[in-house]
Motif scaffolding. Sequence first.
Motif, mmCIF file in Angstrom:
data_model
loop_
_atom_site.group_PDB
_atom_site.id
_atom_site.type_symbol
_atom_site.label_atom_id
_atom_site.label_comp_id
_atom_site.label_asym_id
_atom_site.label_seq_id
_atom_site.Cartn_x
_atom_site.Cartn_y
_atom_site.Cartn_z
ATOM 1 N N LEU A 109 -11.194 1.229 9.043
ATOM 2 C CA LEU A 109 -11.839 0.323 9.993
ATOM 3 C C LEU A 109 -13.124 -0.268 9.419
ATOM 4 N N HIS A 110 -13.913 0.558 8.749
ATOM 5 C CA HIS A 110 -15.164 0.103 8.158
ATOM 6 C C HIS A 110 -14.890 -0.937 7.070
ATOM 7 N N ALA A 111 -13.903 -0.646 6.196
ATOM 8 C CA ALA A 111 -13.592 -1.574 5.105
ATOM 9 C C ALA A 111 -13.033 -2.890 5.637
ATOM 10 N N ALA A 112 -12.189 -2.810 6.661
ATOM 11 C CA ALA A 112 -11.601 -4.021 7.221
ATOM 12 C C ALA A 112 -12.659 -4.899 7.867
ATOM 13 N N GLN A 113 -13.612 -4.266 8.545
ATOM 14 C CA GLN A 113 -14.675 -5.026 9.201
ATOM 15 C C GLN A 113 -15.500 -5.799 8.179
ATOM 16 N N HIS A 114 -15.786 -5.163 7.044
ATOM 17 C CA HIS A 114 -16.625 -5.813 6.043
ATOM 18 C C HIS A 114 -15.866 -6.851 5.228
ATOM 19 N N SER A 115 -14.533 -6.782 5.247
ATOM 20 C CA SER A 115 -13.747 -7.770 4.511
ATOM 21 C C SER A 115 -13.171 -8.846 5.418
ATOM 22 N N ALA A 116 -13.463 -8.769 6.736
ATOM 23 C CA ALA A 116 -12.960 -9.742 7.723
ATOM 24 C C ALA A 116 -11.441 -9.783 7.754
ATOM 25 N N THR A 117 -10.811 -8.631 7.536
ATOM 26 C CA THR A 117 -9.356 -8.523 7.591
ATOM 27 C C THR A 117 -8.927 -8.046 8.970
ATOM 28 N N TRP A 118 -7.978 -8.740 9.591
ATOM 29 C CA TRP A 118 -7.418 -8.269 10.846
ATOM 30 C C TRP A 118 -6.538 -7.050 10.581
ATOM 31 N N LEU A 119 -6.681 -6.031 11.399
ATOM 32 C CA LEU A 119 -5.804 -4.864 11.344
ATOM 33 C C LEU A 119 -4.804 -4.952 12.489
ATOM 34 N N VAL A 120 -3.526 -4.997 12.162
ATOM 35 C CA VAL A 120 -2.469 -4.941 13.166
ATOM 36 C C VAL A 120 -1.905 -3.522 13.120
ATOM 37 N N VAL A 121 -2.184 -2.754 14.159
ATOM 38 C CA VAL A 121 -1.857 -1.323 14.183
ATOM 39 C C VAL A 121 -0.699 -1.099 15.156
ATOM 40 N N ASP A 122 0.416 -0.648 14.630
ATOM 41 C CA ASP A 122 1.611 -0.391 15.427
ATOM 42 C C ASP A 122 1.561 1.052 15.940
ATOM 43 N N GLU A 123 1.357 1.206 17.249
ATOM 44 C CA GLU A 123 1.273 2.533 17.858
ATOM 45 C C GLU A 123 2.504 2.856 18.702
ATOM 46 N N LEU B 209 0.861 -1.176 0.000
ATOM 47 C CA LEU B 209 0.000 0.000 0.000
ATOM 48 C C LEU B 209 0.901 1.231 0.000
ATOM 49 N N PRO B 210 0.840 2.080 -1.012
ATOM 50 C CA PRO B 210 1.769 3.214 -1.071
ATOM 51 C C PRO B 210 1.497 4.241 0.017
ATOM 52 N N VAL B 211 2.573 4.727 0.619
ATOM 53 C CA VAL B 211 2.522 5.869 1.533
ATOM 54 C C VAL B 211 3.488 6.910 0.986
ATOM 55 N N THR B 212 2.969 8.033 0.589
ATOM 56 C CA THR B 212 3.777 9.107 0.033
ATOM 57 C C THR B 212 3.968 10.194 1.080
ATOM 58 N N GLU B 213 4.630 11.276 0.679
ATOM 59 C CA GLU B 213 4.783 12.397 1.610
ATOM 60 C C GLU B 213 3.434 13.004 1.974
ATOM 61 N N ALA B 214 2.436 12.777 1.130
ATOM 62 C CA ALA B 214 1.078 13.254 1.431
ATOM 63 C C ALA B 214 0.299 12.258 2.281
ATOM 64 N N GLY B 215 0.891 11.103 2.558
ATOM 65 C CA GLY B 215 0.235 10.116 3.398
ATOM 66 C C GLY B 215 -0.411 9.004 2.597
ATOM 67 N N TRP B 216 -1.543 8.515 3.084
ATOM 68 C CA TRP B 216 -2.243 7.376 2.510
ATOM 69 C C TRP B 216 -3.358 7.877 1.594
ATOM 70 N N GLU C 105 -8.951 5.796 -0.910
ATOM 71 C CA GLU C 105 -9.583 4.914 -1.886
ATOM 72 C C GLU C 105 -8.708 3.706 -2.185
ATOM 73 N N THR C 106 -7.398 3.923 -2.260
ATOM 74 C CA THR C 106 -6.489 2.807 -2.529
ATOM 75 C C THR C 106 -6.536 1.783 -1.398
ATOM 76 N N VAL C 107 -6.506 2.256 -0.162
ATOM 77 C CA VAL C 107 -6.511 1.339 0.972
ATOM 78 C C VAL C 107 -7.835 0.596 1.063
ATOM 79 N N THR C 108 -8.933 1.321 1.015
ATOM 80 C CA THR C 108 -10.239 0.678 1.197
ATOM 81 C C THR C 108 -10.570 -0.263 0.037
ATOM 82 N N SER C 109 -10.208 0.122 -1.186
ATOM 83 C CA SER C 109 -10.493 -0.768 -2.316
ATOM 84 C C SER C 109 -9.627 -2.019 -2.254
ATOM 85 N N SER C 110 -8.390 -1.892 -1.761
ATOM 86 C CA SER C 110 -7.535 -3.071 -1.600
ATOM 87 C C SER C 110 -8.137 -4.030 -0.591
#
Length: 309
Positions: A94-108, A47-54, A57-62
Motif C-alpha cells: 500500500l505504501h509503495a503504491a501510494q508513492h508510485s500513484a498506482t491503482w491497486l485492484v484487490v480481489d477479495e 509478479l511471481p507468487v510461489t508456494e511461499a507467497g509474495w 521486495e520484488t513487489v515494492t521495487s516493481s
Amino acid sequence: MTSGAQHALTLVLGLLCRPGDRVLVENPSYPNALEALRRARLRTVPLPVTEAGWDTETVTSSLRRSVHRLAYLIPDFHNPTGCLMPAGQRTAILHAAQHSATWLVVDETLSDLALDGPAPQPFASFAAPGGSGQVITTGSMSKTHWAGLRIGWLRAPAQLVTELAGQRIATDMGGSVLDQLVALDLLDRSAELLPTRLEQLRTQRAALTAALAEHLPHWTWQQPPGGLSLWADLGEPIAAELAERALDYGVRIEGGAYFATDPGVFTQRLRIPYTAPPDTLREAVHRMATALADGLPSSAATSRPHWIA
C-alpha cells in the motif's frame, strides 16, 4: 453493485486503462482476469507468487521503478496457489503504491473462505490514514454462497464510483434487482450460513488430500489455509496432457499454463478444486490416476474451449 467480481474488474479496466498501459499482475493468477487484461490490450508485468507467497521486495521495487497504471492482486487465499498475504506485506505494498500513484485492484472474492483461522481484514484497512485513495476492492457472492448468483461489488473512492456508474449505463444499465434482494437476505444470514459452508469445504479438502496421497503419492502441494483449491505439483511438465486425457475418463480439470501470464510456464501444475462432494473428489482422483497409468498423448489438443471458474 456489479454482475460478479469479473464484471467489476472489466468496468475498472475500461475506465482507468488505455491500450498499452502497464499493469502488474501476479503470476500465476485467475485466468479470466488475465483474459480481461489481454482483451483490453494492456501490457502485463508479472509478479511471481510461489508456494511461499509474495516477495515483498520484488513487489515494492516493481511498483517504485516503473510507471504502472494499476496492479491486480488476490491477497486472500490467492487463486490458484491458496497463499494468504501477511499483514506486513499488505502495508508495504500500500505504501509503495501510494508513492508510485498506482491503482491497486484487490480481489477479495475468496476472503471469507478462511478454513484454518479467522478471515483476513480488508486489504484497504492496512493503509495509513488517507492512504486508501488508490485502492479498488472487488468481491462476489459466487464463491461464498452460490456460483449461479452473479452478484458482485466494488469499493472505491466516491468520485471513481460515480464515474464507473456512468460508464455502466452505456452497457447494461444495472443488475437484477431480484438477485440483489436474494443476495441481501443471504448476507444478513451469513453468520448462520457461512460456518456450514466452511465446514463443508474443510471436509472436501480433507477428502481430496487423502485421495491424492493414496492414488498419486508422488504429487506434492501446500495445503492452503483457505480458498477453494490445491495447486498441485506433478513433478514433470505433463499437466496439459493429463487434463486432455482426463476428459476421456469423465474428469474436467485445467493445467497450470492457463493460470500463467506468459506461455510455457506452470506446465507441471494442476489447480484441483475441492468444491465437489467427497465421494466425487475421491472418484475424480482415482480416474486421474488411472488416466496417468494408461498413458498420456504426446501433446495436448488445443481446440476445446477453456472456461475456468
